[in-house]
Design a protein around this motif. Structure first.
Motif, PDB file in Angstrom:
ATOM      1  N   HIS A   1      48.487  29.317  41.940  1.00 55.25           N
ATOM      2  CA  HIS A   1      47.442  30.104  42.624  1.00 55.25           C
ATOM      3  C   HIS A   1      47.391  31.528  42.057  1.00 55.25           C
ATOM      4  N   ALA A   2      48.587  32.107  41.854  1.00 62.84           N
ATOM      5  CA  ALA A   2      48.656  33.469  41.292  1.00 62.84           C
ATOM      6  C   ALA A   2      48.069  33.479  39.885  1.00 62.84           C
ATOM      7  N   ARG A   3      48.438  32.484  39.100  1.00 60.85           N
ATOM      8  CA  ARG A   3      47.953  32.406  37.716  1.00 60.85           C
ATOM      9  C   ARG A   3      46.429  32.249  37.668  1.00 60.85           C
ATOM     10  N   GLY A   4      45.900  31.457  38.601  1.00 58.39           N
ATOM     11  CA  GLY A   4      44.445  31.254  38.645  1.00 58.39           C
ATOM     12  C   GLY A   4      43.712  32.572  38.873  1.00 58.39           C
ATOM     13  N   LEU A   5      44.233  33.388  39.779  1.00 55.42           N
ATOM     14  CA  LEU A   5      43.619  34.699  40.069  1.00 55.42           C
ATOM     15  C   LEU A   5      43.780  35.639  38.878  1.00 55.42           C
ATOM     16  N   TYR A   6      44.961  35.615  38.299  1.00 52.85           N
ATOM     17  CA  TYR A   6      45.251  36.454  37.126  1.00 52.85           C
ATOM     18  C   TYR A   6      44.260  36.129  35.991  1.00 52.85           C
ATOM     19  N   ASP A   7      44.139  34.830  35.712  1.00 54.13           N
ATOM     20  CA  ASP A   7      43.230  34.412  34.631  1.00 54.13           C
ATOM     21  C   ASP A   7      41.793  34.819  34.937  1.00 54.13           C
ATOM     22  N   TYR A   8      41.419  34.718  36.218  1.00 52.48           N
ATOM     23  CA  TYR A   8      40.044  35.059  36.592  1.00 52.48           C
ATOM     24  C   TYR A   8      39.775  36.557  36.393  1.00 52.48           C
ATOM     25  N   ILE A   9      40.728  37.402  36.786  1.00 53.91           N
ATOM     26  CA  ILE A   9      40.566  38.854  36.589  1.00 53.91           C
ATOM     27  C   ILE A   9      40.378  39.141  35.092  1.00 53.91           C
ATOM     28  N   GLN A  10      41.203  38.482  34.284  1.00 53.61           N
ATOM     29  CA  GLN A  10      41.107  38.669  32.820  1.00 53.61           C
ATOM     30  C   GLN A  10      39.745  38.216  32.304  1.00 53.61           C
ATOM     31  N   GLU A  11      39.329  37.052  32.766  1.00 59.44           N
ATOM     32  CA  GLU A  11      38.064  36.472  32.299  1.00 59.44           C
ATOM     33  C   GLU A  11      36.882  37.388  32.604  1.00 59.44           C
ATOM     34  N   ARG A  12      36.987  38.089  33.746  1.00 62.08           N
ATOM     35  CA  ARG A  12      35.889  38.970  34.153  1.00 62.08           C
ATOM     36  C   ARG A  12      36.025  40.385  33.590  1.00 62.08           C
ATOM     37  N   GLY A  13      36.980  40.579  32.701  1.00 56.33           N
ATOM     38  CA  GLY A  13      37.149  41.896  32.083  1.00 56.33           C
ATOM     39  C   GLY A  13      37.774  42.924  33.006  1.00 56.33           C
TER      40      GLY A  13
END
Ligand code: FEO
Length: 169
Positions: A53-65
């Protein structure tokens, strides 16, 4: 590009999910002391889910710049006298996480971030499943009371839980 308010709130949720993993790791240690291998397995799967779950949020923040800001993870409280107490705390904790996810969805609405709103749908559904699976174990523990044979039967049942890496978003 993600807005600052949403970015900060998602970073907070990364911390909350990592804290969840830490909390369940401490519960895993509690069950390890009791030599209840099925409960140990259940917590082990739960830890992996929270890390995902943490990784999913982390990746999403990265993806959105956005910017990743990692804060300290709080120390979990370690005061349990029975498996029942542990699972009462698990349910309380998951209810708290649900309210945090709902709050994130509110921020997505308020900042008109449609993409974040869609992304968070996955977490909203996941919380329904999390609360349901915890409630199942908790209800059984309430029935068991101090029947050690029934506790061992539940322990065997919990041995079957496996971690399936989730596809988030
Ligand atoms: Fe990631 Fe159990 O909520």
């Amino acid at each position: 590009m993600i807005n600052e308010r949403m970015n900060a709130a998602l970073n907070e949720q990364v911390n909350a999910e990592l804290y969840s993993a830490y909390l369940y790791l401490s519960m895993q240690a509690y069950f390890q002391k009791m030599n209840l291998k099925g409960f140990v397995n259940w917590m082990n799967v739960q830890v992996q889910e929270e890390m995902a779950h943490a990784r999913g949020l982390y990746d999403y923040i990265q993806e959105r710049g956005g910017e990743i800001v990692l804060e300290a993870i709080a120390k979990p409280d370690l005061k349990w006298n029975s498996p029942l107490q542990v699972f009462e705390d698990v349910l309380k904790h998951e209810q708290l996480v649900t309210s945090k996810i709902n709050n994130l969805a509110d921020i997505a609405d308020e900042t008109k971030d449609r993409a974040a709103g869609l992304f968070l749908q996955w977490y909203i559904k996941e919380q329904v499943e999390e609360e349901a699976s915890v409630s199942d174990v908790l209800d059984t523990l309430k029935l068991i009371k101090s029947d050690s044979n029934a506790l061992l039967a539940l322990d065997r049942e919990l041995q079957a839980r496996v971690f399936n890496p989730p596809v988030i978003g």
